[in-house]
Scaffold this active site. Structure first.
Site, PDB file in Angstrom:
ATOM      1  N   ASP A  94       5.328 -15.456  15.862  1.00  0.00           N
ATOM      2  CA  ASP A  94       6.123 -16.590  15.971  1.00  0.00           C
ATOM      3  C   ASP A  94       5.921 -17.801  16.254  1.00  0.00           C
ATOM      4  O   ASP A  94       4.960 -18.050  16.867  1.00  0.00           O
ATOM      5  CB  ASP A  94       6.823 -15.977  17.095  1.00  0.00           C
ATOM      6  CG  ASP A  94       7.626 -14.565  17.063  1.00  0.00           C
ATOM      7  OD1 ASP A  94       7.988 -14.345  15.709  1.00  0.00           O
ATOM      8  OD2 ASP A  94       8.195 -13.786  17.794  1.00  0.00           O
ATOM      9  N   ASP A 110       7.080  -7.982  12.508  1.00  0.00           N
ATOM     10  CA  ASP A 110       6.939  -9.574  13.021  1.00  0.00           C
ATOM     11  C   ASP A 110       6.310  -9.691  14.385  1.00  0.00           C
ATOM     12  O   ASP A 110       6.749  -9.660  15.379  1.00  0.00           O
ATOM     13  CB  ASP A 110       8.448  -9.986  13.219  1.00  0.00           C
ATOM     14  CG  ASP A 110       8.366 -11.561  13.360  1.00  0.00           C
ATOM     15  OD1 ASP A 110       7.133 -12.421  13.220  1.00  0.00           O
ATOM     16  OD2 ASP A 110       9.383 -12.051  13.608  1.00  0.00           O
ATOM     17  N   SER A 154       0.753  -1.117  -0.108  1.00  0.00           N
ATOM     18  CA  SER A 154      -0.050  -0.056  -0.078  1.00  0.00           C
ATOM     19  C   SER A 154       0.896   1.280   0.058  1.00  0.00           C
ATOM     20  O   SER A 154       2.055   0.960   0.360  1.00  0.00           O
ATOM     21  CB  SER A 154      -0.835   0.130   1.269  1.00  0.00           C
ATOM     22  OG  SER A 154      -1.975  -0.989   1.230  1.00  0.00           O
TER      23      SER A 154
END
Length: 812
Positions: free
Chosen positions: A352, A349, A277
């Site tokens: 996990d 991130d 985007s």
């Protein structure tokens, strides 16, 4: 004899009736489907069939609601209280998009098999095992505990249900008839499921497994070289050197065992490069008007019905216009009289995987923090059309669900088996409250207060106000991690590897009114290496962000049209960087005539991905095949037997530009010693042969729009209900990121000032009904790179030449 014939005729008639009214596999019940009284014919809408004035009496409304429709079929809703505002939003959205919103919640909840049968059983298992419903239940509880969002969600649901209750089977949207099922009552958890599905789309993938495999095969030195924590070329969202306005918390210490693993051997999460985007805003000093201008174009999969739905919502304390996701209340991207905002994905991130140690094969206990802890078992009941129900047991630890607990082929190959997943989408957040407050924001303080309640998926919230403030906050809940935590699969037995807390929201990366006069994001790194916290090691590629910043830096006296033209910029910086090198690699080598013509064509190309250009068709095939030849023998599944990802584009380019003797160039599967020149020549031959086979000799048929073939398909991939082969340029990694199936799902430009003006378009239309004139009426405007001025009313009585219909919704 006569009675036997009569009996046979009756039996045949009954059998035919049953066949025509029963779904047979993927074939709809043609009797019902083709019926002139209740079949799909009923869904055709005459061009002049939309009532220009009417009053609807709806159970549940508290006071009358005025609705105006403009010439693009956008509802402008004027209510006297919040309850009625969101009730009306739910009702009118369902009127246009009921099947779409219902279908997506079936996907997210793992309930597709109920509609289409066993073919989608593995899809259902996957989404249930990813815990989308688990996360949606927690967020729903949090949102219903808040009185404001409780009103929003329950009113919105009541509005949808009022519409559903007004339908008889003959009025059902076309897809219900084709797939032969019926809408069910809407509940607040369905809105939450939609938001969790968006979280999956934007943050639900992980490279932990792939990088762990690379670490194990090649060791830490190679991984640190080929998968570095920060790229060579980067232009971060928050400029390097931006002063911190907070004192950072200490990051958790890196466990000694992690350091040891990193020093001896090594692991995975790869975002979809097609997703992305852009957003950008200039301040008043750079604009012609003296007030900020903001632009946003979120890149998502292009579908019909459109992902977004335009709406204006007005009630005491709010008058906002923008787009919303059908099935979720409030405006997600938009503006009001005072402010405008937009979003791009952060790509932090926030997912996990943890390796587990079970006590025994029964998998009822796992080892953590020196103790055996119980595994929670959740039985999922999956209804399968035409077959017996299925039951699937999902195991949960304190980290989260174990997506696959047996050695089986995962639905997504990057998902490790027998590992627990920790993901922010499983946490109880109240994103609806964030958007509720953004819709009512009047200044920078209101904007930052709204962001404080936002969790997932993390977004780069860009902002501009008529007070001449511009700002951007990469925002969401970010785990407080040590550097590289989560780059590889983590030890699930040691509590030191658990997430230790959160980066305080006030310390998320941000910048307000920078000296350069603009803010922007294109999914690149949130901040430079001087930002004190670890968010991720890889983001979107650098090219889009850099091109945007390069052009914004040069702009003066910016107008809305300046930003519209920037949204459709087709220059590919990757081609500009790499093509001269690739040409030099084959220069001087004897080339067959066809390849020589291709070489000459590329030598004249200006790196712009225009629809008619031939250069992009050749370069894309040449470059991608060169990269494939470079890495497949070292990181490909077929050659190595391991799920691994290849190094990033940035690292690959550095190798191609600067490391001609790298050990990675040789194809270890062949006895010969390959060089870069060899790989470049073979990949040029591949590109030439491929295009010749597809289009004939080099000529106009090789144009980029033909090769790329941008399609907008029906959400359920129904043939004949999409638009194929659009004549558009752009591509992945380009500001105009229009690729084969993805692209700008909404383009918006807002000029703040005493009288806000805004422009926007998406590739579709307001209606989800293929029989409506508003199903795809905006596609041609979108394809041409044009925008439509958005009708923003200050009152229900305001005269406007484009307002074409006036409805009243009133209580029963």
């Amino acid at each position: 004899m006569k009675w036997i014939k009569a009996l046979l005729a009756t039996a045949l008639s009954l059998a035919l009736t049953w066949v025509l009214n029963t779904k047979q596999g993927d074939i709809p019940p043609f009797g019902k489907f083709l019926s002139p009284f209740q079949g799909f014919w009923r869904n055709a809408e005459p061009a002049n069939g939309f009532p220009v004035a009417q009053t609807l009496t709806l159970p549940g409304l508290q006071q009358p609601v005025q609705v105006r429709f403009d010439d693009k079929h956008v509802p402008h809703i004027f209510a006297q209280n919040d309850h009625d505002l969101y009730f009306a939003q739910g009702y009118l959205t369902a009127q246009d998009r009921l099947w779409q919103m219902d279908f997506v919640t079936h996907v997210a909840a793992g309930r597709l098999s109920e509609i289409v049968g066993p073919a989608r059983l593995e899809t259902d298992r996957f989404f249930r095992r990813m815990g989308l419903k688990f996360g949606a239940e927690k967020s729903t509880a949090a949102m219903l505990a808040d009185p404001t969002t409780r009103t929003v969600l329950t009113s919105y649901s009541d509005g949808i249900n009022a519409y559903i209750q007004s339908l008889s089977p003959r009025d059902y949207p076309f897809e219900y008839k084709l797939l032969d099922y019926a809408p069910e009552p809407w509940e607040p958890i369905k809105s939450s499921l939609l938001l969790k599905y968006m979280a999956f789309d934007l943050s639900g993938r992980s490279d932990d497994l792939r990088l762990s495999n690379a670490l194990g095969k090649y060791g830490p030195a190679v991984v640190q070289d080929l998968f570095p924590d920060y790229p060579q070329r980067e232009d971060p969202i928050v400029p390097v050197g931006t002063p911190l306005d907070f004192k950072p918390l200490p990051a958790p210490p890196t466990p000694p065992s992690f350091t040891a693993a990193m020093s001896n051997k090594v692991a995975q999460n790869e975002p979809d490069p097609e997703l992305g985007s852009n957003n950008f805003a200039v301040d008043g000093k750079k604009s012609a008007s003296g007030f900020p201008i903001l632009a946003n174009d979120p890149h998502l999969q292009l579908n019909l019905p459109s992902i977004w739905y335009q709406v204006q919502l007005s009630a005491p304390g709010v008058n906002v216009y923008g787009v919303t996701i059908p099935g979720a209340p409030t405006v997600i991207i938009g503006f009001n009289d005072q402010v405008a905002w937009g979003v791009t994905n952060v790509a932090a991130d926030v997912l996990d995987f943890y390796q587990l140690k079970f006590k025994d094969a029964s998998q009822r206990e796992y080892w953590h923090d020196g103790h055996w802890k119980p595994v929670r078992r959740v039985v999922e009941h999956i209804v399968v059309r035409g077959q017996p129900d299925r039951y699937d047991t999902v195991l949960y630890t304190h980290h989260g669900p174990i997506v696959y607990d047996k050695d089986e082929k995962p639905f997504m190959t990057q998902t490790p088996t027998r590992h627990a997943m920790r993901w922010t989408a499983h946490d109880a957040d109240n994103e609806v409250l964030a958007f509720y407050k953004l819709n009512r924001a009047r200044n920078y303080q209101d904007y930052t207060a709204a962001l404080s309640t936002y969790g997932s998926p993390a977004q780069n919230f860009i902002f501009a106000s008529s007070q001449n403030d511009i700002a951007i906050w990469p925002n969401g809940r970010f785990p407080l991690k040590w550097r590289n935590q989560g780059k590889f699969i983590l030890d699930g037995t040691d509590p030191a590897y658990d997430w230790q807390g959160w980066i305080p929201q006030q310390q998320n990366p941000h910048v307000k009114n920078p000296a350069r006069g603009f803010v922007s994001s294109a999914n690149q790194f949130s901040a430079g290496p001087d930002y004190p916290y670890y968010l991720n090691w890889q983001y979107g590629s650098y090219e889009r962000g850099h091109r945007i910043n390069e052009r914004l830096a040069r702009m003066t006296r910016v107008t809305p049209d300046s930003l519209r033209l920037l949204q459709t910029d087709n220059l590919n910086l990757n081609a500009q960087l790499m093509l001269p090198r690739m040409l030099s690699l084959v220069q001087g080598q004897p080339l067959p005539a066809a390849q020589q013509k291709v070489y000459d064509e590329l030598s004249r190309w200006n790196y712009f991905y225009e629809a008619d250009a031939i250069g992009p068709s050749i370069f894309e095939l040449w470059y991608s095949n060169l990269v494939k030849r470079l890495w497949d023998d070292d990181f490909g599944l077929q050659a190595t037997g391991l799920e691994m990802r290849a190094p990033s584009r940035d690292r690959t380019n550095t190798l191609l530009l600067q490391e001609p003797t790298s050990r990675w160039i040789d194809d270890r599967r062949t006895p010969a010693k390959e060089t870069l020149e060899t790989l470049a020549r073979l990949s040029l031959q591949f590109a030439t042969d491929s295009l010749t086979r597809k289009f004939g000799a080099l000529g106009p048929e090789w144009r980029w729009a033909h090769q790329k073939s941008t399609d907008i398909l029906h959400l359920a991939q129904l043939p004949g209900f999409g638009r194929l082969d659009l004549n558009v340029g752009g591509g992945a990694g380009i500001v105009n990121a229009t690729s084969e199936r993805n692209g700008p799902s909404w383009r918006m430009v807002v000029a703040l000032g005493p009288q806000v003006k805004a422009y926007g378009v998406y590739p579709g239309g307001q209606s989800g009904n293929p029989g409506s004139a508003y199903y795809e009426n905006l596609i041609d405007t979108w394809s041409a790179g044009q925008l439509t001025e958005l009708v923003f009313l200050r009152s229900p009585d305001e005269k406007h030449p484009r307002v074409q219909a006036a409805w009243t919704l009133q209580q029963k």
